[in-house]
Design an enzyme around this catalytic site. Sequence first.
Site, short mmCIF file in Angstrom:
data_model
loop_
_atom_site.label_atom_id
_atom_site.label_comp_id
_atom_site.label_asym_id
_atom_site.label_seq_id
_atom_site.Cartn_x
_atom_site.Cartn_y
_atom_site.Cartn_z
N ASP A 85 1.14 -1.39 -0.16
CA ASP A 85 0.09 -0.06 0.04
C ASP A 85 0.54 1.53 -0.30
O ASP A 85 1.52 1.10 1.17
CB ASP A 85 -0.97 0.07 1.30
CG ASP A 85 -2.08 0.75 1.71
OD1 ASP A 85 -2.61 1.55 -0.03
OD2 ASP A 85 -2.31 1.35 2.39
N ASP A 109 -2.52 2.57 -6.31
CA ASP A 109 -2.27 2.64 -5.33
C ASP A 109 -1.86 1.31 -3.98
O ASP A 109 -1.13 1.17 -3.20
CB ASP A 109 -2.04 3.88 -4.21
CG ASP A 109 -3.12 4.00 -3.72
OD1 ASP A 109 -3.82 2.98 -4.17
OD2 ASP A 109 -3.13 4.48 -2.61
N GLU A 110 -2.57 0.11 -4.51
CA GLU A 110 -2.75 -1.58 -3.72
C GLU A 110 -2.72 -2.33 -4.56
O GLU A 110 -3.31 -2.09 -5.40
CB GLU A 110 -3.19 -0.63 -2.31
CG GLU A 110 -4.67 -0.90 -2.78
CD GLU A 110 -5.48 -0.83 -0.86
OE1 GLU A 110 -5.21 -1.72 -0.68
OE2 GLU A 110 -6.43 0.09 -1.01
#
Length: 354
Positions: free
Chosen positions: A12, A107-108
């Site tokens: 993350d 983003d993860e």
Amino acid sequence: MSERIRKIIHVDMDCFFAAVEMRDFPEYRGRPLAVGGSEKQRGVISTCNYEARKFGVRSAMPTGRAIQLCPNLLVVPGRMNVYKQVSGQIRAIFERYTAIIEPLSLDEAYLDVTDATLYRGSATLIAEAIRSDIFNELHLTASAGVAPIKFLAKVASDINKPNGQFVIPPNQVQQVVDKLPLEKIPGVGKVSLEKLHQAGFYLCEDIKQADYRELLHKFGRQGESLWKRSHGIDEREVVTERERKSVGVERTFSHNIRSYDECWQVIEQKLYPELEVRLAKASPDKAIIKQGIKVKFADFQLTTIEHIHPQLDLDDFRQLLRDVLQRQNGREIRLLGLSVMLKPEDRSKQLSFF
């Protein structure tokens, strides 16, 4: 024969959009920063840095409220093309270590490194190497969680944020789960949490000790899921391809609207044409099973309505709009959205897309 233990990493990025802005614009560093829409445009915060979070600023918060909490907050518009480009670079780093990658957003992502050979197959060392590559090459920080099951890997990635890592070994899974507050389980929202608290459930250990049939009766499918999580059970695989389930469009208004005619004008002239274009891209045969309307009122209460229908039809939204506005109770309207649920390729039944 012993059961094969999986090795799952959840990576993350730390305040991703804001971090990219601070990387590219050094003058932003060291001050409260948020990426999002302006206060005048009734925007919301997409993400913010840790300096802003100290003041209580959070993602999805209205920009006006964020500025009330942090008067010195710098709000900059997002650069989605840049974030997508950086996300692609992060993905390329992941691919050095495993091909089994499940992106959750820009983003993860989950990574299955069960069969990885680098670093002698150590998930801990692989996670450290990935974070090091991201920092050295992209000048951004990431946090990671390592566990034998998916939901715990995601929980673990949040423990030592920012720029940290946490590992839950297989022999400590139940020990960690027992003390886990229910709000830490992905998918447990504010409304669900309040109902759980009212029923006397606060920790996974509380759920583990409860009667399974009672959980099913009170909480349905979520009760079953919570029971499994509380026993350290999560059979979900890391899925490399996801079937898209729905397509939607929405508008947040700079000035609230109120009447049916105003809403219909927005639907007919803006939302519906855009929905047609998006549906054509997502499903060339335009096969759907439901269509619906979402409304957010001036007091931020959100309501949705939907009906089963095999194809997109503008006229069907007329009655849906009439029905949903019966819940208006004199309130002005802040946001209006349309959605369709796509017909699944291999399943005949889906949950509501709202």
